[in-house]
Design a protein around this motif. Structure first.
Motif, PDB file in Angstrom:
ATOM      1  N   GLU A 272      -6.854  14.478  46.699  1.00  0.00           N
ATOM      2  CA  GLU A 272      -5.744  14.032  47.532  1.00  0.00           C
ATOM      3  C   GLU A 272      -4.486  14.762  47.079  1.00  0.00           C
ATOM      4  OE1 GLU A 272      -5.294   9.841  47.564  1.00  0.00           O
ATOM      5  OE2 GLU A 272      -7.323   9.445  48.284  1.00  0.00           O
ATOM      6  N   ILE A 273      -4.045  15.729  47.877  1.00  0.00           N
ATOM      7  CA  ILE A 273      -2.893  16.541  47.450  1.00  0.00           C
ATOM      8  C   ILE A 273      -1.840  16.649  48.543  1.00  0.00           C
ATOM      9  CG2 ILE A 273      -4.308  17.903  45.876  1.00  0.00           C
ATOM     10  CD1 ILE A 273      -4.111  20.173  47.949  1.00  0.00           C
ATOM     11  N   GLY A 274      -1.888  15.768  49.505  1.00  0.00           N
ATOM     12  CA  GLY A 274      -0.883  15.815  50.557  1.00  0.00           C
ATOM     13  C   GLY A 274      -1.379  16.402  51.862  1.00  0.00           C
ATOM     14  N   PHE A 275      -2.560  17.046  51.858  1.00  0.00           N
ATOM     15  CA  PHE A 275      -3.184  17.480  53.106  1.00  0.00           C
ATOM     16  C   PHE A 275      -4.697  17.426  52.930  1.00  0.00           C
ATOM     17  CE2 PHE A 275      -3.007  21.404  50.688  1.00  0.00           C
ATOM     18  CZ  PHE A 275      -4.178  22.066  51.027  1.00  0.00           C
ATOM     19  N   THR A 276      -5.405  17.431  54.050  1.00  0.00           N
ATOM     20  CA  THR A 276      -6.853  17.240  54.027  1.00  0.00           C
ATOM     21  C   THR A 276      -7.550  18.358  54.787  1.00  0.00           C
ATOM     22  OG1 THR A 276      -6.833  15.943  56.061  1.00  0.00           O
ATOM     23  CG2 THR A 276      -6.507  14.735  53.982  1.00  0.00           C
ATOM     24  N   VAL A 277      -8.874  18.315  54.757  1.00  0.00           N
ATOM     25  CA  VAL A 277      -9.670  19.265  55.532  1.00  0.00           C
ATOM     26  C   VAL A 277      -9.352  19.117  57.012  1.00  0.00           C
ATOM     27  CG1 VAL A 277     -12.015  19.847  56.255  1.00  0.00           C
ATOM     28  CG2 VAL A 277     -11.523  19.421  53.837  1.00  0.00           C
ATOM     29  N   GLU A 278      -9.103  17.890  57.439  1.00  0.00           N
ATOM     30  CA  GLU A 278      -8.778  17.656  58.844  1.00  0.00           C
ATOM     31  C   GLU A 278      -7.478  18.361  59.232  1.00  0.00           C
ATOM     32  OE1 GLU A 278      -8.421  13.952  62.025  1.00  0.00           O
ATOM     33  OE2 GLU A 278      -8.844  13.568  59.900  1.00  0.00           O
TER      34      GLU A 278
END
Length: 421
Positions: A272-278
């Motif tokens: 969890e780093i502020g953006f995802t694969v989505e």
């Protein structure tokens, strides 16, 4: 007994002569009483020239017949005078006539003394001097930060770690590590700082800082997948991998994007780093929609997460850039710009001339992607980002930090970025 009294009288006479003037130091060597000689040396140092002081101190330190307290005092003064000697040697123009003047300046104007040492980039000397005189906390942080960045720039990670370990105040250690990371040093230095902060101050870091460090790791991995000569163009985005991916899309680097996405998919698993694969898939979907001019729906979601197969990605990207390449003529330039309206992000600071994109690495304008450089269509370097651009894409001028000209030629993207209404 008469001989002993004679020796004492001789020592007394020599001591008086030693204390008399600036050349009196030479009378201390024949003094038989080691404790008397050392005590007198400490008391009269301020009268004597620097070389003489260091010589007599070295002589007294070698004496065996004196107390530990006296020995410690001698060593302390010797260390102090050695610092003065180094400072006098690094000054380009003589500001102080002798070490006594320098000692007075250290008390009256310590900032001026520190600036002289910093100008010479002798950070270890500055640290030694800081042990002799109190330095305000903010100045101390600035000093250690510059020293740390210098060591990291030189690639000396071992000395950088030793510097951090010497700092007793953990608050100062945390501050200089975070400030150094915010300076966006080279990749190895950024990794060193990220590792150090994670290992020693993880509980002190904000969620935003933790996400930044994680993003830095991922962005670095993506950066390393790019051709070595091209990494400098994207280095300033190493802590923002999603923006780096978007820049690659805008610059039509098809194969690079494919590898970058595959790398990010692997690294994002469970993170969890502020953006995802989505978020990555949505970005690709948006560009697919713009390039192909029809809505592209993501495939069905598995386990609540978008699934974007690599084979489909590669096929889609080639389709995107085929559409863009077809419009590679001045007449259709506006179409290409409509396909990729995302804003170019210049580097944080203007790159020095030696870091501009070399002339022989690009044959097409890096802004419009259409104009080919020829004998008559010359290359121009944007002074703000260092890219190679055509004359049509560099019609503006603006003030650029560190440039001699009042107004320097820049590409239209940099000009638009800094002159938004």
């Amino acid at each position: 007994q008469d001989v002993e009294e004679l020796v004492n009288v001789k020592d007394a006479v020599l001591s008086c002569a030693a204390a008399e003037d600036k050349d009196g130091w030479q009378y201390l060597f024949p003094v038989k009483n080691a404790a008397l000689r050392s005590s007198l040396a400490l008391r009269c140092l301020d009268k004597w020239p620097l070389d003489a002081c260091l010589e007599i101190l070295a002589y007294c330190i070698c004496d065996l017949d004196r107390t530990d307290e006296l020995k410690a005092s001698l060593q302390s003064r010797n260390k102090e005078l050695q610092v003065y000697q180094k400072i006098l040697n690094v000054q380009n123009e003589p500001l102080w006539n002798d070490w006594q003047d320098l000692k007075k300046a250290c008390t009256d104007d310590p900032q001026a003394v520190m600036n002289i040492i910093l100008k010479a980039k002798d950070y270890e000397l500055c640290e030694e001097w800081g042990h002799l005189y109190p330095v305000p906390r903010e100045d101390l942080i600035n000093l250690h930060r510059e020293h740390l960045l210098h060591l990291l720039e030189m690639g000396d990670m071992e000395k950088a770690l030793q510097l951090l370990q010497r700092i007793e105040d953990p608050g100062i250690c945390l501050a200089i590590s975070e400030q150094s990371l915010d300076q966006h040093p080279n990749l190895a230095a950024s990794h060193f700082l990220a590792d150090y902060l994670t290992a020693h101050f993880y509980t002190n870091l904000t969620t935003a800082r933790r996400n930044e460090i994680q993003a830095l790791y991922m962005g670095s991995k993506v950066l390393l997948t790019l051709p070595e000569l091209s990494r400098v163009k994207y280095f300033h985005l190493s802590s923002r991998p999603l923006l780096m991916l978007e820049q690659l899309l805008m610059n039509m680097k098809v194969d690079w994007v494919a590898v970058a996405v595959q790398t990010l998919h692997q690294l994002l698993a469970g993170q969890e780093i502020g953006f995802t694969v989505e978020d990555i898939d949505n970005l690709l979907s948006k560009y697919a929609e713009k390039a192909l001019n029809f809505p592209f729906a993501l495939k069905e979601k598995r386990s609540g997460r978008a699934n974007f197969p690599l084979e489909l990605l590669h096929q889609l990207l080639h389709s995107i850039f085929r559409c863009v390449t077809i419009s590679a003529s001045p007449r259709d330039r506006s179409l290409q710009q409509n396909l990729f309206p995302q804003e170019f992000v210049p580097p944080e600071k203007p790159p020095p001339k030696q870091q501009w994109i070399p002339d022989d690495t690009e044959m097409i304008c890096m802004v419009c992607k259409t104009e080919r450089f020829t004998m008559f269509n010359r290359r121009h370097h944007c002074r703000r980002c260092g890219r190679l651009v055509c004359s049509s894409c560099s019609t503006k001028k603006m003030a650029v930090e560190a440039c001699r000209e009042n107004l320097s030629r820049v590409c239209d993207q940099c000009y638009s970025y800094y002159n938004r209404e």
